[in-house]
Write a protein that holds these residues in place. Sequence first.
Motif, PDB file in Angstrom:
ATOM      1  N   PHE A 613     -21.881   7.402  63.828  1.00 26.40           N
ATOM      2  CA  PHE A 613     -21.788   6.884  62.459  1.00 26.40           C
ATOM      3  C   PHE A 613     -22.834   7.577  61.582  1.00 26.40           C
ATOM      4  CE2 PHE A 613     -22.722   3.645  59.200  1.00 26.40           C
ATOM      5  CZ  PHE A 613     -21.459   3.501  58.679  1.00 26.40           C
ATOM      6  N   ARG A 614     -22.461   7.953  60.361  1.00 24.01           N
ATOM      7  CA  ARG A 614     -23.316   8.674  59.417  1.00 24.01           C
ATOM      8  C   ARG A 614     -23.777  10.007  60.006  1.00 24.01           C
ATOM      9  NH1 ARG A 614     -23.325   8.315  54.492  1.00 24.01           N
ATOM     10  NH2 ARG A 614     -25.556   8.543  54.201  1.00 24.01           N
ATOM     11  N   ALA A 615     -22.846  10.709  60.653  1.00 23.27           N
ATOM     12  CA  ALA A 615     -23.156  12.012  61.237  1.00 23.27           C
ATOM     13  C   ALA A 615     -23.600  12.989  60.149  1.00 23.27           C
ATOM     14  CB  ALA A 615     -21.935  12.557  61.972  1.00 23.27           C
ATOM     15  N   HIS A 616     -24.552  13.847  60.503  1.00 23.49           N
ATOM     16  CA  HIS A 616     -25.020  14.887  59.582  1.00 23.49           C
ATOM     17  C   HIS A 616     -24.088  16.083  59.708  1.00 23.49           C
ATOM     18  CE1 HIS A 616     -28.142  18.166  58.496  1.00 23.49           C
ATOM     19  NE2 HIS A 616     -27.525  17.749  57.416  1.00 23.49           N
ATOM     20  N   VAL A 617     -23.336  16.359  58.656  1.00 23.18           N
ATOM     21  CA  VAL A 617     -22.341  17.430  58.670  1.00 23.18           C
ATOM     22  C   VAL A 617     -22.737  18.482  57.649  1.00 23.18           C
ATOM     23  CG1 VAL A 617     -19.923  18.013  58.228  1.00 23.18           C
ATOM     24  CG2 VAL A 617     -20.506  15.889  59.429  1.00 23.18           C
ATOM     25  N   VAL A 618     -22.748  19.732  58.075  1.00 22.93           N
ATOM     26  CA  VAL A 618     -23.051  20.857  57.193  1.00 22.93           C
ATOM     27  C   VAL A 618     -21.741  21.571  56.869  1.00 22.93           C
ATOM     28  CG1 VAL A 618     -24.354  22.994  56.898  1.00 22.93           C
ATOM     29  CG2 VAL A 618     -25.329  21.107  58.234  1.00 22.93           C
ATOM     30  N   VAL A 619     -21.489  21.794  55.586  1.00 23.53           N
ATOM     31  CA  VAL A 619     -20.288  22.508  55.141  1.00 23.53           C
ATOM     32  C   VAL A 619     -20.733  23.857  54.585  1.00 23.53           C
ATOM     33  CG1 VAL A 619     -18.203  22.403  53.742  1.00 23.53           C
ATOM     34  CG2 VAL A 619     -19.260  20.280  54.548  1.00 23.53           C
ATOM     35  N   MET A 620     -20.247  24.943  55.190  1.00 27.55           N
ATOM     36  CA  MET A 620     -20.668  26.296  54.834  1.00 27.55           C
ATOM     37  C   MET A 620     -19.511  27.049  54.179  1.00 27.55           C
ATOM     38  SD  MET A 620     -23.713  26.274  56.479  1.00 27.55           S
ATOM     39  CE  MET A 620     -24.187  27.981  56.668  1.00 27.55           C
ATOM     40  N   ALA A 621     -19.833  27.912  53.236  1.00 26.74           N
ATOM     41  CA  ALA A 621     -18.839  28.812  52.644  1.00 26.74           C
ATOM     42  C   ALA A 621     -19.432  30.205  52.559  1.00 26.74           C
ATOM     43  CB  ALA A 621     -18.418  28.326  51.265  1.00 26.74           C
ATOM     44  N   ASP A 622     -18.572  31.223  52.738  1.00 25.53           N
ATOM     45  CA  ASP A 622     -19.022  32.616  52.673  1.00 25.53           C
ATOM     46  C   ASP A 622     -18.238  33.341  51.575  1.00 25.53           C
ATOM     47  OD1 ASP A 622     -20.473  34.839  53.230  1.00 25.53           O
ATOM     48  OD2 ASP A 622     -19.860  35.015  55.323  1.00 25.53           O
ATOM     49  N   ALA A 623     -18.618  34.559  51.305  1.00 22.73           N
ATOM     50  CA  ALA A 623     -18.021  35.331  50.215  1.00 22.73           C
ATOM     51  C   ALA A 623     -16.513  35.505  50.418  1.00 22.73           C
ATOM     52  CB  ALA A 623     -18.696  36.694  50.120  1.00 22.73           C
ATOM     53  N   PRO A 624     -15.729  35.423  49.347  1.00 23.15           N
ATOM     54  CA  PRO A 624     -14.281  35.606  49.464  1.00 23.15           C
ATOM     55  C   PRO A 624     -13.920  36.990  49.980  1.00 23.15           C
ATOM     56  CG  PRO A 624     -14.879  34.690  47.314  1.00 23.15           C
ATOM     57  CD  PRO A 624     -16.146  35.113  47.965  1.00 23.15           C
ATOM     58  N   ILE A 625     -12.859  37.052  50.765  1.00 23.38           N
ATOM     59  CA  ILE A 625     -12.331  38.318  51.290  1.00 23.38           C
ATOM     60  C   ILE A 625     -11.086  38.663  50.482  1.00 23.38           C
ATOM     61  CG2 ILE A 625     -11.334  39.461  53.305  1.00 23.38           C
ATOM     62  CD1 ILE A 625     -12.996  37.460  55.002  1.00 23.38           C
ATOM     63  N   THR A 626     -11.074  39.827  49.874  1.00 28.36           N
ATOM     64  CA  THR A 626      -9.967  40.206  48.983  1.00 28.36           C
ATOM     65  C   THR A 626      -9.008  41.221  49.605  1.00 28.36           C
ATOM     66  OG1 THR A 626     -11.396  41.878  47.971  1.00 28.36           O
ATOM     67  CG2 THR A 626     -11.328  39.714  46.911  1.00 28.36           C
ATOM     68  N   ASP A 627      -9.275  41.637  50.823  1.00 20.99           N
ATOM     69  CA  ASP A 627      -8.422  42.618  51.490  1.00 20.99           C
ATOM     70  C   ASP A 627      -7.088  41.961  51.877  1.00 20.99           C
ATOM     71  OD1 ASP A 627      -7.227  44.576  52.980  1.00 20.99           O
ATOM     72  OD2 ASP A 627      -8.729  44.598  54.593  1.00 20.99           O
ATOM     73  N   PRO A 628      -5.952  42.436  51.309  1.00 24.25           N
ATOM     74  CA  PRO A 628      -4.663  41.817  51.652  1.00 24.25           C
ATOM     75  C   PRO A 628      -4.232  42.064  53.094  1.00 24.25           C
ATOM     76  CG  PRO A 628      -4.321  43.765  50.292  1.00 24.25           C
ATOM     77  CD  PRO A 628      -5.804  43.507  50.322  1.00 24.25           C
ATOM     78  N   ASP A 629      -4.893  43.006  53.769  1.00 22.73           N
ATOM     79  CA  ASP A 629      -4.551  43.304  55.163  1.00 22.73           C
ATOM     80  C   ASP A 629      -5.505  42.642  56.155  1.00 22.73           C
ATOM     81  OD1 ASP A 629      -2.376  44.976  54.499  1.00 22.73           O
ATOM     82  OD2 ASP A 629      -3.776  46.598  54.018  1.00 22.73           O
ATOM     83  N   VAL A 630      -6.282  41.663  55.678  1.00 25.09           N
ATOM     84  CA  VAL A 630      -7.208  40.980  56.568  1.00 25.09           C
ATOM     85  C   VAL A 630      -6.425  40.307  57.700  1.00 25.09           C
ATOM     86  CG1 VAL A 630      -7.168  38.805  55.260  1.00 25.09           C
ATOM     87  CG2 VAL A 630      -9.161  39.383  56.645  1.00 25.09           C
ATOM     88  N   THR A 631      -6.989  40.320  58.898  1.00 23.71           N
ATOM     89  CA  THR A 631      -6.291  39.754  60.050  1.00 23.71           C
ATOM     90  C   THR A 631      -6.833  38.372  60.394  1.00 23.71           C
ATOM     91  OG1 THR A 631      -7.847  40.670  61.660  1.00 23.71           O
ATOM     92  CG2 THR A 631      -5.984  42.069  60.982  1.00 23.71           C
TER      93      THR A 631
END
Length: 647
Positions: A613-631
Amino acid sequence: MAHEPGHDAPNHHSQFDLLRQRRFLPYFTVQALGAFNDNVYRQAIIGLLGAMAIAGTISTGTRALYTQLAPAIFILPYFLFSATAGQIAEKLEKQRLIVITTTMEIAIMSLAAVGFVLQNMPLLLVALFCTGLQSTLFGPVKYSILPSVLAPEELTGGNGLVEMGTSISILLGMVAGGSIFLLAGASGPYVAAVAIILLAVAGNLVARRIPRVPAGDPALGIDWNVLRQSWRIWKLTRRQLAVRNAVLGVSWFWFIGTVLTAQLPMYAEANLGGTQALYIFALALFSIGVGAGSLLCEKLSGRTVEIGLVPLGALGVSAFMLDLYFARPGAALAAGLSVREFLDAPGSWRIVADLTGIGMFTGFFVVPLFALIQSRTPRGELARVIAGMNIQNSLFIVAAALIGIAVQQLLGWSIPQLFLALAIANALVAIWIFTIVPEFAMRFVSWLMVRTLYRLELHGIEKHVPDEGPALIVCNHVSYMDALILAATIPRPVRFVMYHKIFNVPVMRWIFRTARAIPIAGAREDPALMERAFDAIDAALAEGGIIGIFPEGALTRDGDIAPFKPGVERIVRRAAEAGRPVPVVPMALCGMWASMWSRRDSRLGRMRVPRRFRAHVVVMADAPITDPDVTAQQLEAKVRALRGDRA
């Protein structure tokens, strides 16, 4: 290498940081000075009427007539000119328009100053009408400017500051304006004349410090037909169901505020047993409550446009107003009490808490509504939507005044009975709005669940999630709460793609459906549902929305990230082939494996272990990837690096 907490500045910014920035501070100061000056002027008129009555230069009947005429004269321009004001605010560069309106204020207050010096009440009422006109012109730009100078995650905090500044400025203006003739005596007219001119000049000088803000629609042709355009602008407020009901909610806020503040002078005298000072004290409690509630919205919302606070605000207003009735249902047992004497009387602190609580929950109610209107309305229509809202607000204000008079004069209701009726009516209106637009109630339930069950720490979301345009969020999948947590931390609305069996989990199903989540199944399980899902994803991205997916395709069974499925590649390439490349934002949830509703333990184990209960959760985000061929493999590697070793 995985992000460690602290490498990317967490989301600990305060809304007060805006007060140190030129993009916000001059605008905030101008609107606060305007509200302050308007109320200094209006209260000074009342003070002058009292001084003239004492001097015998005006009869009691004439004084009462002017007192009743003044509010109507001030609000009349909102009916007559809001439509035109909305169009002008849409067409002109916004800083220029603010300078124009504050220049108008100097001229109007100069006219009012002559009225004070000559003690000419008709001239003062003409100037009051012109003040209403100036406020009408400023109204649409006051709120439509915010989305242009604030990021989406700053909208709630910025609106909270504006509401706080407005409520406190109104209170201080009423106190200052009402004190002029008490303190200055015979010099009161001259002090009032100088004060209102100096305040207007100060507002104009500060307005020139506001940075330029582009017009919403510079090519807009202005229709000067007031009736026709008023109808068209009002219809603009009704295009989207959520915006329509947010506008209705703001108008209802004005209805409640009008009833309450109109009754406070007599309530303080008849039911609290006080003097004029106790009325000001009661008004101060309400205003401070509104300011505090407005400021708390950012903290409670997690810097998103969190309309889940609206039901909380509505419930709180009704609860405190109901208690206010029971706290003092009858007349006061004493008269002429000072503020200190009132506070020393039994039961007084309960009334103090009720008045403050009504104001605070009113702030919870109205600030997210303003933020929703600003975030969901197209930029080129926002000023006109605000103008349409002002027209509706004016109707609700007049209706509140007339209804308040009618139920007291015709039905013989006491003021506490009126408060009781308002508490019940507020609850019924709130239920009606939330029934029509279940998104409000859905967001309240999801907000309550997320804020109760988790302690969130955010990294990189403001920096990497685009403020506008399409985007695809990819994230690891740990629990049934993942979508709600991401929705609570991303400033813009997100449509999540989720496995249809999770979509249909009892209770959560209503939340997911209301949030317009997209159910999906595997190609072998239900190929038709899968194709419908991809079509819905593509359509949402084409409309500039954000889509959230969990490419693992299922909840993790061991805390590790499973291989990403190739569906994410299909989404990205389909958009690119249509000439609509979509940035992909990698995100990671850290700490969810140790929380409730993961698959770490059996169902019984999950529910009985208190540490989950009341777990400590970290939400991370990184830079957007714009390559349309990303796998899928590349995206999986990005998410793994973001999460690091923290499951």
